[in-house]
Structure formats: structure tokens, C-alpha cells
Design a protein around this motif. Sequence first.
Motif, PDB file in Angstrom:
ATOM      1  N   HIS A 192       1.077  -1.416  -0.087  1.00  0.00           N
ATOM      2  CA  HIS A 192       0.084   0.119   0.164  1.00  0.00           C
ATOM      3  C   HIS A 192       0.873   1.215  -0.014  1.00  0.00           C
ATOM      4  N   GLY A 193       0.464   2.362  -0.737  1.00  0.00           N
ATOM      5  CA  GLY A 193       1.449   3.635  -0.548  1.00  0.00           C
ATOM      6  C   GLY A 193       1.801   3.956   0.923  1.00  0.00           C
ATOM      7  N   ALA A 194       1.134   3.645   1.990  1.00  0.00           N
ATOM      8  CA  ALA A 194       1.685   4.117   3.162  1.00  0.00           C
ATOM      9  C   ALA A 194       3.073   3.167   3.602  1.00  0.00           C
ATOM     10  N   VAL A 195       2.740   1.817   3.160  1.00  0.00           N
ATOM     11  CA  VAL A 195       3.807   1.062   3.366  1.00  0.00           C
ATOM     12  C   VAL A 195       5.040   1.236   2.410  1.00  0.00           C
ATOM     13  N   TYR A 196       4.757   1.336   1.488  1.00  0.00           N
ATOM     14  CA  TYR A 196       5.895   1.546   0.323  1.00  0.00           C
ATOM     15  C   TYR A 196       6.609   2.826   0.763  1.00  0.00           C
ATOM     16  N   GLN A 197       5.880   3.720   1.203  1.00  0.00           N
ATOM     17  CA  GLN A 197       6.616   5.220   1.545  1.00  0.00           C
ATOM     18  C   GLN A 197       7.647   4.820   2.615  1.00  0.00           C
ATOM     19  N   ILE A 198       7.215   4.346   3.595  1.00  0.00           N
ATOM     20  CA  ILE A 198       8.125   4.002   4.725  1.00  0.00           C
ATOM     21  C   ILE A 198       9.242   3.038   4.164  1.00  0.00           C
ATOM     22  N   GLN A 199       9.106   1.974   3.666  1.00  0.00           N
ATOM     23  CA  GLN A 199      10.063   0.903   3.276  1.00  0.00           C
ATOM     24  C   GLN A 199      11.115   1.677   2.455  1.00  0.00           C
ATOM     25  N   GLN A 200      10.664   2.573   1.339  1.00  0.00           N
ATOM     26  CA  GLN A 200      11.509   3.068   0.589  1.00  0.00           C
ATOM     27  C   GLN A 200      12.322   4.220   0.992  1.00  0.00           C
ATOM     28  N   THR A 201      11.874   4.788   2.147  1.00  0.00           N
ATOM     29  CA  THR A 201      12.585   5.774   3.002  1.00  0.00           C
ATOM     30  C   THR A 201      13.867   5.036   3.436  1.00  0.00           C
ATOM     31  N   PHE A 202      13.617   3.801   3.959  1.00  0.00           N
ATOM     32  CA  PHE A 202      14.741   3.058   4.510  1.00  0.00           C
ATOM     33  C   PHE A 202      15.660   2.602   3.567  1.00  0.00           C
ATOM     34  N   VAL A 203      15.030   2.114   2.489  1.00  0.00           N
ATOM     35  CA  VAL A 203      15.877   1.715   1.333  1.00  0.00           C
ATOM     36  C   VAL A 203      16.924   2.727   0.727  1.00  0.00           C
ATOM     37  N   GLU A 204      16.268   3.930   0.507  1.00  0.00           N
ATOM     38  CA  GLU A 204      16.990   5.142   0.156  1.00  0.00           C
ATOM     39  C   GLU A 204      17.987   5.591   0.992  1.00  0.00           C
ATOM     40  N   ALA A 205      17.816   5.399   2.419  1.00  0.00           N
ATOM     41  CA  ALA A 205      18.816   5.967   3.237  1.00  0.00           C
ATOM     42  C   ALA A 205      19.721   4.850   3.346  1.00  0.00           C
ATOM     43  N   GLY A 206      20.146   3.379   2.551  1.00  0.00           N
ATOM     44  CA  GLY A 206      21.057   2.645   2.913  1.00  0.00           C
ATOM     45  C   GLY A 206      20.987   1.637   3.770  1.00  0.00           C
ATOM     46  N   PHE A 207      19.642   1.511   4.166  1.00  0.00           N
ATOM     47  CA  PHE A 207      19.445   0.224   5.218  1.00  0.00           C
ATOM     48  C   PHE A 207      19.272  -1.126   4.507  1.00  0.00           C
ATOM     49  N   PRO A 208      19.846  -2.005   5.026  1.00  0.00           N
ATOM     50  CA  PRO A 208      20.052  -3.552   4.143  1.00  0.00           C
ATOM     51  C   PRO A 208      18.788  -4.181   4.422  1.00  0.00           C
ATOM     52  N   ILE A 209      17.627  -3.653   3.875  1.00  0.00           N
ATOM     53  CA  ILE A 209      16.326  -4.279   3.760  1.00  0.00           C
ATOM     54  C   ILE A 209      15.803  -4.494   2.438  1.00  0.00           C
ATOM     55  N   LYS A 210      14.904  -5.505   2.278  1.00  0.00           N
ATOM     56  CA  LYS A 210      14.416  -5.496   0.834  1.00  0.00           C
ATOM     57  C   LYS A 210      13.496  -4.414   0.345  1.00  0.00           C
ATOM     58  N   SER A 211      13.494  -4.090  -0.852  1.00  0.00           N
ATOM     59  CA  SER A 211      12.686  -3.283  -1.311  1.00  0.00           C
ATOM     60  C   SER A 211      11.081  -3.972  -1.997  1.00  0.00           C
ATOM     61  N   ILE A 212      10.432  -3.184  -2.014  1.00  0.00           N
ATOM     62  CA  ILE A 212       9.250  -3.946  -2.654  1.00  0.00           C
ATOM     63  C   ILE A 212       8.538  -2.712  -3.599  1.00  0.00           C
ATOM     64  N   GLU A 213       7.410  -3.296  -4.558  1.00  0.00           N
ATOM     65  CA  GLU A 213       6.718  -2.485  -5.329  1.00  0.00           C
ATOM     66  C   GLU A 213       5.490  -1.801  -4.884  1.00  0.00           C
ATOM     67  N   LYS A 214       5.115  -0.510  -5.019  1.00  0.00           N
ATOM     68  CA  LYS A 214       3.990   0.084  -4.731  1.00  0.00           C
ATOM     69  C   LYS A 214       2.817  -0.396  -5.450  1.00  0.00           C
ATOM     70  N   TRP A 215       1.551  -0.573  -4.825  1.00  0.00           N
ATOM     71  CA  TRP A 215       0.394  -1.249  -5.847  1.00  0.00           C
ATOM     72  C   TRP A 215      -0.107   0.179  -6.369  1.00  0.00           C
ATOM     73  N   GLY A 216       0.112   0.217  -7.758  1.00  0.00           N
ATOM     74  CA  GLY A 216      -0.434   1.440  -8.368  1.00  0.00           C
ATOM     75  C   GLY A 216      -1.753   1.334  -9.042  1.00  0.00           C
ATOM     76  N   GLU A 217      -2.304   2.509  -9.571  1.00  0.00           N
ATOM     77  CA  GLU A 217      -3.454   2.398 -10.269  1.00  0.00           C
ATOM     78  C   GLU A 217      -3.153   1.814 -11.653  1.00  0.00           C
ATOM     79  N   ASN A 218      -2.285   1.685 -12.159  1.00  0.00           N
ATOM     80  CA  ASN A 218      -2.127   1.113 -13.549  1.00  0.00           C
ATOM     81  C   ASN A 218      -1.983  -0.177 -13.454  1.00  0.00           C
ATOM     82  N   ILE A 230       0.854  -5.881   1.464  1.00  0.00           N
ATOM     83  CA  ILE A 230       0.935  -5.666   2.769  1.00  0.00           C
ATOM     84  C   ILE A 230       0.140  -4.006   2.893  1.00  0.00           C
ATOM     85  N   ALA A 231      -0.891  -4.123   3.851  1.00  0.00           N
ATOM     86  CA  ALA A 231      -1.464  -2.723   3.874  1.00  0.00           C
ATOM     87  C   ALA A 231      -1.831  -2.439   5.419  1.00  0.00           C
ATOM     88  N   PRO A 232      -1.857  -0.932   5.480  1.00  0.00           N
ATOM     89  CA  PRO A 232      -2.360  -0.837   6.828  1.00  0.00           C
ATOM     90  C   PRO A 232      -3.930  -0.755   7.267  1.00  0.00           C
TER      91      PRO A 232
END
Length: 344
Positions: A192-218, A230-232
Motif C-alpha cells: 500500500h502507498g503508506a507501507v511503500y513510502q516507509i519501506q522506500q525511505t529506509f531503502v534510500e537511506a541505505g538500510f540493508p532491507i528488501k525493497s518492494i513495489e507500490k501497488w499503483g492505479e495502472n 501489505i496494507a495498514p
Amino acid sequence: MLTFTDKGIYCLQGDFYIDPWKPVKRAVITHAHSDHARWGSQFYLAHEYSAPILRLRLGQDIQLQTIPYNKPLYSNGVKVSFHPAGHIIGSSQIRVEYQGEVWVVSGDYKLEDDGISNAFEPVRCHTFITESTFGLPIYHWDKQEIVFDQMNRWWQKNKENGKQSVLIAYSLGKAQRLIQHLDTSIGKVFGHGAVYQIQQTFVEAGFPIKSIEKWGENFTKPEAKGALIIAPQSAINTPWLRRFEPYSLGMCSGWVAIRGTIRRRNADVGFVLSDHADWKGLLSAIQATEASKVFVTHGFTATFARYLNEIGVQAAEVQTEFGKEEEEQISTNTEKLEEGNLQK
């Protein structure tokens, strides 16, 4: 040395607050959940791993100083240091020492090493300030490997039956834990967008965790076939969620240990996994501190403080504004839960 005020936990000699719930000049933050890290203070001090999420939530321009674990700072003769709490990435216990007296503010914590947060380290002190989110004997967690295996088997079965799997989990903390440990050989993981935003923030900061895709309208249903999303909790009963039909809805929370919680949230299955310590974990952590006095700040405060006093640990409950962040929190009848459980 520390006092409980209408703004938060205050150190007079050091002139700072720990996790204040009102704006103050100097705020020392245990972790980035919004009931512990609030907007409006002039200066913030936190662990370095909390910085990306604090800036995401409070603003990029906040005045933030960060330090690593076990490196002390001094404020007017008060020694302050951060120690792993094991709750989420960057979560810390705050150790405060002045003239030989030591207090520790735990924030939120769990004892099981989740593989992404620094594992909880007990800190010896004279006074310990603890949570009690799951401070009843009925709360007992299985090892996380057992729970993840249950999730993977549920996901695999759903895939075989032509269903998507939707897991409800808090976007900061729980979601990162799931993404790191679920078996992605079964299928794709979307957020979900909220989950993706948090995960991507950690990934971009260099944390050694997995990235995921955001579920988009398209995206289309074929792309979600056999996937896990995964959703809130806020996504339940929304048009966003209905686009995954047919799907099976799972809840991931410590609260689902109580019968009826899954039904009240219209979920198909519940997985008992929490980022907080269970009853035995709370008692073990307190024992390891060797504290002679304990303050209980949020959760089942009255029951837990009473039990500590009964077993010879001087304890008192304190009213705070912690514990309101948890999207996973399910309304329950506290009195019924508490009644008769201390002897179990």
C-alpha cells in the motif's frame, strides 16, 4: 531525577524532555512512532537510524541531532546515552545518569531479535520506565519463525486457490519485519502507498532491507495474481482493497491473540506477531535491569504495576499519551481481560 509533567517526561537538571507529547525546547526521542515523536519541538535528539523517518514525518527542516548506540552525551552534568530497544529500526532505550543515579526510559520494546532492528539490550539502572502494552499473562508470543511459516503456508494456499493475500500490518515496524522474512519465492510482494513510502525511505537511506513495489492505479489483476499485499488497517473496507478480489484478508498483530478480534475486523485469519514484548518478555526485561523501582506508562498499567508490587518490585502506574500510535490496536473490554488473569 525524571518527573512526569503535562508535556512529558522531564529532566530538570539536563533541561530536556523524553518523548514529549507537547512542543518543548529540547526533545529526546526513543523512536519514530508518532505517539513518541511529535511535531513542534525546537530541537530533537534521536538515534541515527531514526533520522530518515523522523524527517519524513516531522519535516526535512527539523533541528535534529543524532548519535549511535552506547555513545554518551552530556547536558549540564547529566549523562545521556541510547541503547537498543528492539522495537523497530532505530528504537532506543534512553539511559539518564546524574550523580550516580541511573534511570532508563524504555519507550517501546521487544526481546525477540527481528533481524532488522538492533536487538534489545538490558540496561542496569535504579529506576526503569516501562510500557505494558501487552501486560497481561494471556499474551504469549510464539517464536517468529513459527508465525512466518504460518503466513507463508497461508499465502501458498491462497495462491493455489486463485486468491490474492492481503496482510494488515502497521506501516512502520511490522511491515518492514514482514517484508524481510516472508518467502518471496511464493510470489511478489506489493505495498500500500503508506507501507511503500516507509519501506522506500529506509531503502534510500541505505538500510540493508528488501525493497518492494507500490501497488499503483495502472496495475492489473493479472499482475497481482498470487501476490501478497501489505496494507495498514485504514485500508480495510475501502475501494482500494476491493480491487484485489478474490482475496483472503489476514491480520498481523498481537491483539489477535484475543478471540473475537479477527471477527470484529472482518479478517479471515490472524497471525499473532507483535513488536512489543509479551507478558514474560516484560517481566524478563524488568528483572534484567535490576531496577529497584519501576514506572508503568501505557498499556495495562494498573494490572501490571499491581503484579510487580505483589512479586516484590516497587512499581507505580503513570498516565501518559503514549500508545495512541498503534493502528493495530483493537478496542477490547479491559476490565474483562484483566479479571482473573494474574494467577495464570
